[in-house]
Design a protein around this motif. Sequence first.
Motif, short mmCIF file in Angstrom:
data_model
loop_
_atom_site.label_atom_id
_atom_site.label_comp_id
_atom_site.label_asym_id
_atom_site.label_seq_id
_atom_site.Cartn_x
_atom_site.Cartn_y
_atom_site.Cartn_z
N LEU A 31 3.27 -1.37 4.03
CA LEU A 31 2.94 0.03 3.80
C LEU A 31 4.20 0.78 3.40
O LEU A 31 5.23 0.65 4.06
CB LEU A 31 2.35 0.65 5.07
CG LEU A 31 2.13 2.16 5.05
CD1 LEU A 31 1.04 2.53 4.04
CD2 LEU A 31 1.76 2.68 6.44
N LEU A 90 0.86 -1.16 0.00
CA LEU A 90 0.00 0.00 0.00
C LEU A 90 0.91 1.22 0.00
O LEU A 90 1.71 1.40 0.90
CB LEU A 90 -0.88 0.00 1.25
CG LEU A 90 -1.74 1.23 1.49
CD1 LEU A 90 -2.79 1.36 0.39
CD2 LEU A 90 -2.41 1.17 2.86
N SER A 91 0.80 2.01 -1.04
CA SER A 91 1.67 3.17 -1.18
C SER A 91 0.86 4.44 -0.96
O SER A 91 -0.17 4.64 -1.63
CB SER A 91 2.31 3.18 -2.57
OG SER A 91 3.20 4.28 -2.70
N VAL A 92 1.28 5.29 -0.02
CA VAL A 92 0.59 6.54 0.25
C VAL A 92 1.61 7.67 0.32
O VAL A 92 2.76 7.45 0.69
CB VAL A 92 -0.23 6.49 1.57
CG1 VAL A 92 -1.27 5.39 1.52
CG2 VAL A 92 0.67 6.35 2.77
N SER A 120 0.57 10.29 7.67
CA SER A 120 1.57 9.23 7.49
C SER A 120 2.96 9.83 7.25
O SER A 120 3.12 10.82 6.54
CB SER A 120 1.19 8.35 6.29
OG SER A 120 0.00 7.66 6.52
N SER A 137 6.65 3.45 7.25
CA SER A 137 6.83 2.39 6.25
C SER A 137 7.29 1.12 6.94
O SER A 137 8.37 1.08 7.55
CB SER A 137 7.86 2.83 5.20
OG SER A 137 7.42 3.98 4.52
N ALA A 178 -3.33 6.50 5.84
CA ALA A 178 -3.17 5.12 5.38
C ALA A 178 -4.25 4.28 6.05
O ALA A 178 -4.47 4.37 7.25
CB ALA A 178 -1.80 4.59 5.73
N SER A 179 -4.92 3.46 5.26
CA SER A 179 -6.00 2.61 5.77
C SER A 179 -5.66 1.16 5.52
O SER A 179 -5.49 0.73 4.38
CB SER A 179 -7.31 2.97 5.06
OG SER A 179 -8.35 2.12 5.50
N GLU A 185 3.34 11.07 1.84
CA GLU A 185 3.55 11.63 3.17
C GLU A 185 2.44 12.61 3.51
O GLU A 185 2.04 13.43 2.67
CB GLU A 185 4.91 12.33 3.22
CG GLU A 185 5.30 12.85 4.58
CD GLU A 185 6.72 13.42 4.60
OE1 GLU A 185 7.41 13.32 3.57
OE2 GLU A 185 7.13 13.94 5.65
N ALA A 190 -0.66 11.79 4.15
CA ALA A 190 -1.98 11.22 3.84
C ALA A 190 -2.42 10.25 4.94
O ALA A 190 -1.66 9.94 5.86
CB ALA A 190 -1.93 10.49 2.50
N ARG A 217 -3.06 8.46 10.50
CA ARG A 217 -3.18 9.82 10.00
C ARG A 217 -1.80 10.45 9.86
O ARG A 217 -0.86 10.09 10.55
CB ARG A 217 -4.04 10.65 10.96
CG ARG A 217 -5.51 10.28 10.95
CD ARG A 217 -6.30 11.17 11.93
NE ARG A 217 -5.83 11.00 13.30
CZ ARG A 217 -6.18 9.98 14.06
NH1 ARG A 217 -6.97 9.03 13.60
NH2 ARG A 217 -5.71 9.89 15.29
N VAL A 271 5.32 4.70 2.64
CA VAL A 271 4.97 6.12 2.67
C VAL A 271 6.08 6.86 1.93
O VAL A 271 7.24 6.84 2.35
CB VAL A 271 4.84 6.63 4.10
CG1 VAL A 271 4.46 8.12 4.09
CG2 VAL A 271 3.81 5.82 4.87
#
Lengths: 113, 114
Positions: B110, B11-13, B79, B84, B19-20, B15, B17, B77, B112
């Motif tokens: 994950l 899961l890439s998000v 992130s 990571s 992450a869920s 910084e 953002a 929250r 980030v």
Amino acid sequence: ETGVTQSPTHLIKTRGQQVTLRCSSQSGHNTVSWYQQALGQGPQFIFQYYREEENGRGNFPPRFSGLQFPNYSSELNVNALELDDSALYLCASSLVGRDTEAFFGQGTRLTVV
Amino acid sequence: QKEVEQNSGPLSVPEGAIASLNCTYSDRVSQSFFWYRQYSGKSPELIMSIYSNGDKEDGRFTAQLNKASQYVSLLIRDSQPSDSATYLCAEDPPFSGGYNKLIFGAGTRLAVHP
């Protein structure tokens, strides 16, 4: 830091040999559980010790055995090592009871060659 | 075979953002759930435990449990790249009786990115 310590941190053994891993539980905790974590997988429950007796076992053969001592520390013994036993071995301690949590040691990386 | 299922990711998000991370479980009577964070080559570190339906917040982390739908989620929250890691969902199954004989999912990785 969780207060759970494991030794050694790394180990290389030859197929067919035996290995003993050690774990000291967090102060005040009375159960010790052992897990095996293969690369890319979640930890798999091996067994748990409570009051110096085995208190439940996962799907692991009898060549995986253990001990718990009066001070709640524990050993994991694996006989007749196989290549597939190469993994991260994790020890977790917890207090028996509803809504309690388990804390892990730093793990022992076992490589069987 | 009772199971805990997670999407392996990554899961890439970006910084900053949210992450869920999600997890489903098969035993309808399970009561206790945990999220662990595991950095590469390290051991799992407990982030959150949740035992009741609803949300539980701790700093940037919120765990959510929905027993009717048999899922557990973790929201992160704001992130940060330091978040990571692989996030492991675990349950203390009913047969464990409060002894924390945990069943883990395979984990969600994950990432980030700045």
